[in-house]
Design a protein around this motif. Sequence first.
Motif, PDB file in Angstrom:
ATOM      1  N   ALA A   1       0.955  -1.130  -0.026  1.00  0.00           N
ATOM      2  CA  ALA A   1      -0.079  -0.047  -0.120  1.00  0.00           C
ATOM      3  C   ALA A   1       0.844   1.379   0.024  1.00  0.00           C
ATOM      4  CB  ALA A   1      -0.884  -0.008   1.199  1.00  0.00           C
ATOM      5  N   ARG A   2       2.011   1.320   0.828  1.00  0.00           N
ATOM      6  CA  ARG A   2       2.866   2.507   0.748  1.00  0.00           C
ATOM      7  C   ARG A   2       3.607   2.593  -0.485  1.00  0.00           C
ATOM      8  NH1 ARG A   2       8.582   1.533   3.272  1.00  0.00           N
ATOM      9  NH2 ARG A   2       8.539   0.287   1.309  1.00  0.00           N
ATOM     10  N   ASN A   3       4.100   1.650  -1.067  1.00  0.00           N
ATOM     11  CA  ASN A   3       4.548   1.619  -2.514  1.00  0.00           C
ATOM     12  C   ASN A   3       3.736   2.220  -3.647  1.00  0.00           C
ATOM     13  OD1 ASN A   3       6.962   0.852  -1.268  1.00  0.00           O
ATOM     14  ND2 ASN A   3       6.964  -1.164  -2.134  1.00  0.00           N
ATOM     15  N   ARG A   4       2.549   1.706  -3.503  1.00  0.00           N
ATOM     16  CA  ARG A   4       1.075   1.983  -4.320  1.00  0.00           C
ATOM     17  C   ARG A   4       1.253   3.635  -4.244  1.00  0.00           C
ATOM     18  NH1 ARG A   4      -2.048  -1.286  -2.953  1.00  0.00           N
ATOM     19  NH2 ARG A   4      -1.492  -3.051  -4.290  1.00  0.00           N
ATOM     20  N   ARG A   5       1.174   3.993  -3.084  1.00  0.00           N
ATOM     21  CA  ARG A   5       0.830   5.411  -2.950  1.00  0.00           C
ATOM     22  C   ARG A   5       2.063   6.332  -3.224  1.00  0.00           C
ATOM     23  NH1 ARG A   5       0.311   4.772   2.131  1.00  0.00           N
ATOM     24  NH2 ARG A   5       2.376   5.734   2.850  1.00  0.00           N
ATOM     25  N   LEU A   6       3.227   6.031  -3.056  1.00  0.00           N
ATOM     26  CA  LEU A   6       4.333   6.682  -3.324  1.00  0.00           C
ATOM     27  C   LEU A   6       4.709   6.853  -4.706  1.00  0.00           C
ATOM     28  CD1 LEU A   6       6.851   5.679  -0.339  1.00  0.00           C
ATOM     29  CD2 LEU A   6       5.467   7.860  -0.680  1.00  0.00           C
ATOM     30  N   TRP A   7       4.690   5.567  -5.464  1.00  0.00           N
ATOM     31  CA  TRP A   7       4.802   5.493  -6.782  1.00  0.00           C
ATOM     32  C   TRP A   7       3.682   5.770  -7.793  1.00  0.00           C
ATOM     33  CZ3 TRP A   7       7.372  -0.003  -6.141  1.00  0.00           C
ATOM     34  CH2 TRP A   7       8.611   0.012  -5.331  1.00  0.00           C
ATOM     35  N   GLY A   8       2.554   5.860  -7.222  1.00  0.00           N
ATOM     36  CA  GLY A   8       1.369   5.831  -8.058  1.00  0.00           C
ATOM     37  C   GLY A   8       1.058   4.416  -8.524  1.00  0.00           C
ATOM     38  N   ALA A   9      -0.416   4.214  -8.918  1.00  0.00           N
ATOM     39  CA  ALA A   9      -0.972   2.932  -9.443  1.00  0.00           C
ATOM     40  C   ALA A   9      -0.230   2.505 -10.588  1.00  0.00           C
ATOM     41  CB  ALA A   9      -2.344   3.270  -9.532  1.00  0.00           C
ATOM     42  N   GLY A  10      -0.062   3.410 -11.542  1.00  0.00           N
ATOM     43  CA  GLY A  10       0.723   2.756 -12.838  1.00  0.00           C
ATOM     44  C   GLY A  10       1.964   2.147 -12.760  1.00  0.00           C
ATOM     45  N   ALA A  11       2.790   2.928 -11.985  1.00  0.00           N
ATOM     46  CA  ALA A  11       4.206   2.632 -11.605  1.00  0.00           C
ATOM     47  C   ALA A  11       4.115   1.507 -10.769  1.00  0.00           C
ATOM     48  CB  ALA A  11       5.109   3.644 -10.990  1.00  0.00           C
ATOM     49  N   TRP A  12       3.388   1.256  -9.817  1.00  0.00           N
ATOM     50  CA  TRP A  12       3.326   0.296  -9.000  1.00  0.00           C
ATOM     51  C   TRP A  12       2.820  -1.144  -9.897  1.00  0.00           C
ATOM     52  CZ3 TRP A  12       4.058  -2.858  -5.080  1.00  0.00           C
ATOM     53  CH2 TRP A  12       3.139  -3.973  -4.823  1.00  0.00           C
ATOM     54  N   ALA A  13       1.893  -0.944 -10.754  1.00  0.00           N
ATOM     55  CA  ALA A  13       1.473  -2.031 -11.458  1.00  0.00           C
ATOM     56  C   ALA A  13       2.488  -2.435 -12.401  1.00  0.00           C
ATOM     57  CB  ALA A  13       0.236  -1.668 -12.203  1.00  0.00           C
ATOM     58  N   GLU A  14       3.379  -1.689 -13.175  1.00  0.00           N
ATOM     59  CA  GLU A  14       4.434  -2.121 -13.775  1.00  0.00           C
ATOM     60  C   GLU A  14       5.517  -2.687 -13.054  1.00  0.00           C
ATOM     61  OE1 GLU A  14       6.959  -2.688 -17.103  1.00  0.00           O
ATOM     62  OE2 GLU A  14       4.850  -2.089 -17.073  1.00  0.00           O
ATOM     63  N   LEU A  15       5.962  -2.364 -12.247  1.00  0.00           N
ATOM     64  CA  LEU A  15       7.132  -2.937 -11.273  1.00  0.00           C
ATOM     65  C   LEU A  15       6.527  -4.144 -10.485  1.00  0.00           C
ATOM     66  CD1 LEU A  15       8.722   0.405  -9.586  1.00  0.00           C
ATOM     67  CD2 LEU A  15       9.767  -1.053 -11.333  1.00  0.00           C
ATOM     68  N   SER A  16       5.294  -4.338 -10.166  1.00  0.00           N
ATOM     69  CA  SER A  16       5.029  -5.372  -9.602  1.00  0.00           C
ATOM     70  C   SER A  16       4.456  -6.612 -10.517  1.00  0.00           C
ATOM     71  CB  SER A  16       4.035  -5.403  -8.507  1.00  0.00           C
ATOM     72  OG  SER A  16       2.759  -4.525  -8.861  1.00  0.00           O
ATOM     73  N   ARG A  17       4.483  -6.457 -11.895  1.00  0.00           N
ATOM     74  CA  ARG A  17       3.476  -7.134 -12.582  1.00  0.00           C
ATOM     75  C   ARG A  17       3.801  -8.795 -12.644  1.00  0.00           C
ATOM     76  NH1 ARG A  17       6.260  -7.494 -17.579  1.00  0.00           N
ATOM     77  NH2 ARG A  17       7.795  -5.664 -17.883  1.00  0.00           N
ATOM     78  N   GLY A  18       5.161  -9.060 -12.374  1.00  0.00           N
ATOM     79  CA  GLY A  18       5.856 -10.387 -12.280  1.00  0.00           C
ATOM     80  C   GLY A  18       6.052 -10.854 -11.103  1.00  0.00           C
ATOM     81  N   THR A  19       5.273 -10.351 -10.005  1.00  0.00           N
ATOM     82  CA  THR A  19       5.389 -10.664  -8.559  1.00  0.00           C
ATOM     83  C   THR A  19       3.972 -11.138  -7.883  1.00  0.00           C
ATOM     84  OG1 THR A  19       5.317  -8.664  -7.611  1.00  0.00           O
ATOM     85  CG2 THR A  19       7.373  -9.297  -8.487  1.00  0.00           C
TER      86      THR A  19
END
Length: 222
Positions: free
Chosen positions: A161-179
């Motif tokens: 939740a913290r990373n999604r808030r800090l990075w934004g939903a788009g960047a979070w989805a891109e970085l975490s897509r394979g995890t």
Amino acid sequence: MGWTEFILAMVAFLGSHMVPSRPGLRGALVARLGRAGYGAAFGLLSLVLLIWVIAAAGRAPFVPLWDQAIWMRWLANLAMPVALLLVALALGAANPLSFGGRASGFDPARPGVAGLVRHPLLWALLIWSGVHLVVNGDLAHVILFGLFAGFSALGMLAIDARNRRLWGAGAWAELSRGTSNLPFAGDWRGWRPEWWRIGLAIVVWAVLWHLHEPVIGVSPQP
């Protein structure tokens, strides 16, 4: 001091582990100590507080809740190498999605250990606390390991939740897509961990096995 020492030790340990989740405080400490200095200081503090809280649980009044069975010891002995392997694979590896990893060198298309599970250190803590909760059926240790298990499980959600808030939903989805928060549910196929990390996990397991009785006072042998 009975329950008083145990409560103080738990508050100190859990309070210290709020530091990584506070970007401002963590950033100030990194700026003052350097990244390596911060990592070493936080690791040493965590180890000291962990030893204290485990010792305090042993000194707390003994209130039995269930008896120990031989299968419980086997469960702990089979699970602990897995937990230690996760620690060895995670520390310093490219994984900006969780604590203990580094941001540089991370490729969302080849997420490495984060593809195996997004929060490997928290999963290691969950495994360790879960099996020790089963094998120690007295009130103080149930509270101790139950809190550790809850802390690790909720910590995964809090960091996401913290990373999604800090990075934004788009960047979070891109970085975490394979995890994934679930083991083996991410993109881990084709990943080849370094052999030295596997060797390190084996060495640490052997050391902890031999030190468990003289340090903790209980033999891990089934």
